[in-house]
Design an enzyme around this catalytic site. Structure first.
Site, short mmCIF file in Angstrom:
data_model
loop_
_atom_site.label_atom_id
_atom_site.label_comp_id
_atom_site.label_asym_id
_atom_site.label_seq_id
_atom_site.Cartn_x
_atom_site.Cartn_y
_atom_site.Cartn_z
N SER A 206 24.72 1.62 -79.59
CA SER A 206 25.04 1.94 -78.20
C SER A 206 24.05 1.29 -77.26
O SER A 206 23.08 0.64 -77.67
CB SER A 206 25.01 3.45 -77.99
OG SER A 206 23.66 3.88 -77.89
N LYS A 207 24.30 1.49 -76.00
CA LYS A 207 23.47 0.98 -74.92
C LYS A 207 21.98 1.29 -75.15
O LYS A 207 21.11 0.51 -74.78
CB LYS A 207 23.97 1.67 -73.64
CG LYS A 207 23.35 1.19 -72.38
CD LYS A 207 23.98 -0.11 -71.93
CE LYS A 207 23.12 -0.77 -70.88
NZ LYS A 207 23.10 -2.20 -70.99
N ARG A 208 21.71 2.44 -75.76
CA ARG A 208 20.31 2.80 -75.99
C ARG A 208 19.61 1.86 -76.97
O ARG A 208 18.40 1.76 -77.00
CB ARG A 208 20.22 4.24 -76.54
CG ARG A 208 20.00 5.27 -75.46
CD ARG A 208 20.31 6.62 -76.00
NE ARG A 208 21.71 6.63 -76.41
CZ ARG A 208 22.30 7.58 -77.14
NH1 ARG A 208 21.61 8.57 -77.58
NH2 ARG A 208 23.57 7.52 -77.44
N ASP A 216 26.36 -7.72 -70.74
CA ASP A 216 24.90 -7.76 -70.95
C ASP A 216 24.49 -9.06 -71.62
O ASP A 216 23.48 -9.67 -71.28
CB ASP A 216 24.43 -6.63 -71.88
CG ASP A 216 24.72 -5.25 -71.31
OD1 ASP A 216 24.92 -5.14 -70.09
OD2 ASP A 216 24.77 -4.29 -72.11
#
Ligand code: GLU
Length: 446
Positions: A206-208, A216
């Site tokens: 994920s983004k984390r 991105d």
């Protein structure tokens, strides 16, 4: 004819797991001379804003995943979804129910067949579920809104989809979808559920964990072809050890047998490596222009600046720059005296015993070199090491830190040659000054 589709629900971002599904759909269609289609599942008016829909189109265009037919917008299909629901009702496959007995209207519920179900997955094999775990489910809400399962299946039928290739988070839905296809009298497509992409800990990526959305990667300067190649190989193997493949090469050998059924681990280092490979394959001028664009963006290049100098810098950097957007950061000390100094490196290399003396002596010798080039510089440093009986590393580390502020970069002697005599002298003097100011008396022998 094979007809596949990518069916994203626009949210404003396109996750790499989703776009990888699009890539596999595209590859499978190409492999079998079929068609790759796009359906935008934009029935949630809050999330599916025009901007969110545009993000999907941009991501696909950037990656060269143009659909072979105009896209279908699910939000325009409401009538067809409701007609299908009526047919199911008329045929006894659905019934009305006043959920919760609120009297606010009745929803329409699909009646599961009441038998155990099994479907064949091209990647995971036969998947089954007992009748007891297969509950009836709502297909039209009491407010008249068709539910995802109904819309998804009705539209797959309308688009003539033969293969549904999507994430394995949909496996549970597939039992319902198979029952819906059958109740609507349509051929059930073949299914291929893709393993998810996970992080180093095995959790959904994920983004984390870092860059997770197509945008991105584009913003960070990755090349579309490199990301395409990397994602295609994230969970699929062509059956040999090739890692750099063109789309066409991938399309000639793509098969579900090559897709692993266990989760695929995202490895940014590998993607960086691959990006570097793709950069190297670009025509020289195009590559240079991209590097220069990054230098310009960071104020390190102006029109009319010395092109030959930039070329020398890029030449000695070799394949160390893996992203065009890293160019300025990795080469800043070639273009300005005002470059960042890594304090840790400085302390480790310049505040240790002997360093200041060595640099002072080397600076004198560099100044008297008839030719200031890599070979002469190297000979000088080696000779000094031999005379003073010190390891070469005791000289090259402080030297590198002094002239570049960091401990990574191209070959030291080539770097000093490119920096030139003047700049080198200035920087060594400055480093000595700083080291004297910062060093404790016990470690500074000068
Ligand atoms: N819109 C759904 C999703 O993005 C559809 C999945 C599918 O059937 O491919 O998860």
């Amino acid at each position: 004819m094979v007809r596949t589709r990518f069916a994203p629900s626009p949210t404003g971002h396109v996750h790499i797991g989703n776009i990888r599904a699009a890539i596999y759909n595209w590859l499978y269609a190409r492999r079998h001379g079929g068609r790759f289609l796009l359906r935008i599942e934009d029935t949630d008016p809050e999330r599916s804003t025009p901007e969110a829909v545009a993000t999907v189109h941009e991501a696909m265009e950037w990656l060269g995943l143009q659909p072979d037919e105009p896209p279908m917008y699910q939000s325009t299909r409401r009538q067809a979804h409701l007609e299908a629901a009526e047919r199911l009702l008329a045929a006894g496959h659905a019934y009305r129910e006043d959920k919760g007995g609120t009297g606010r209207g009745k929803c329409l519920v699909f009646r599961m067949p009441g038998t155990d179900m099994v479907f064949h997955d091209e990647i995971k094999g036969d998947l089954r579920k007992p009748a007891a775990d297969l509950r009836d489910f709502v297909i039209v809400r009491s407010d008249g809104h068709p539910v995802f399962h109904l819309a998804n299946v009705v539209d797959d039928i309308a688009m003539g989809i033969t293969h549904v290739i999507r994430g394995d988070d949909h496996i549970e839905n597939t039992y319902r979808h198979v029952a819906l296809f059958q109740a609507l009298g349509a051929d059930v497509p073949r299914y291929a559920h893709l393993p998810m992409i996970v992080n180093a800990k095995g959790k959904p990526y994920s983004k984390r964990d870092g860059a997770a959305y197509v945008g991105d990667f584009r913003d960070r300067g990755f090349l579309a072809d490199a990301l395409f190649n990397y994602l295609a190989l994230l969970g699929w193997s062509p059956g040999d050890d090739r890692e750099i493949l063109t789309r066409e090469e991938m399309a000639t050998c793509f098969s579900f047998e090559g897709v692993q059924s266990s989760p695929a681990r995202f490895d940014e280092r590998k993607l960086l490596w691959m990006n570097g490979e793709y950069m190297r394959k670009m025509p020289l001028e195009q590559r240079e222009a991209q590097h220069i664009a990054d230098l310009r963006k960071h104020g390190l290049w102006r029109d009319g600046d010395d092109l030959a100098y930039v070329r020398r810098v890029l030449e000695i950097m070799g394949d160390r720059i893996k992203l065009f957007s890293d160019t300025a950061a990795q080469t800043i000390y070639f273009f300005t005296d005002n470059y960042p100094v890594d304090e840790k490196v400085f302390q480790k290399t310049l505040l240790c015993e002997g360093a200041v003396q060595y640099l002072t002596d080397l600076a004198v010798r560099f100044d008297t070199l008839p030719e200031f080039n890599a070979a002469a510089l190297e000979t000088t440093v080696r000779a000094y090491a031999a005379e003073h009986n010190v390891k070469l590393s005791r000289l090259v580390h402080p030297l590198r830190a002094a002239v570049s502020g960091t401990d990574v970069g191209p070959g030291l002697f080539e770097m000093i040659e490119v920096l030139g005599r003047e700049r080198t002298r200035r920087r060594i003097a400055r480093a000595i000054e700083r080291a004297r100011a910062g060093a404790s008396p016990t470690t500074d022998v000068s």
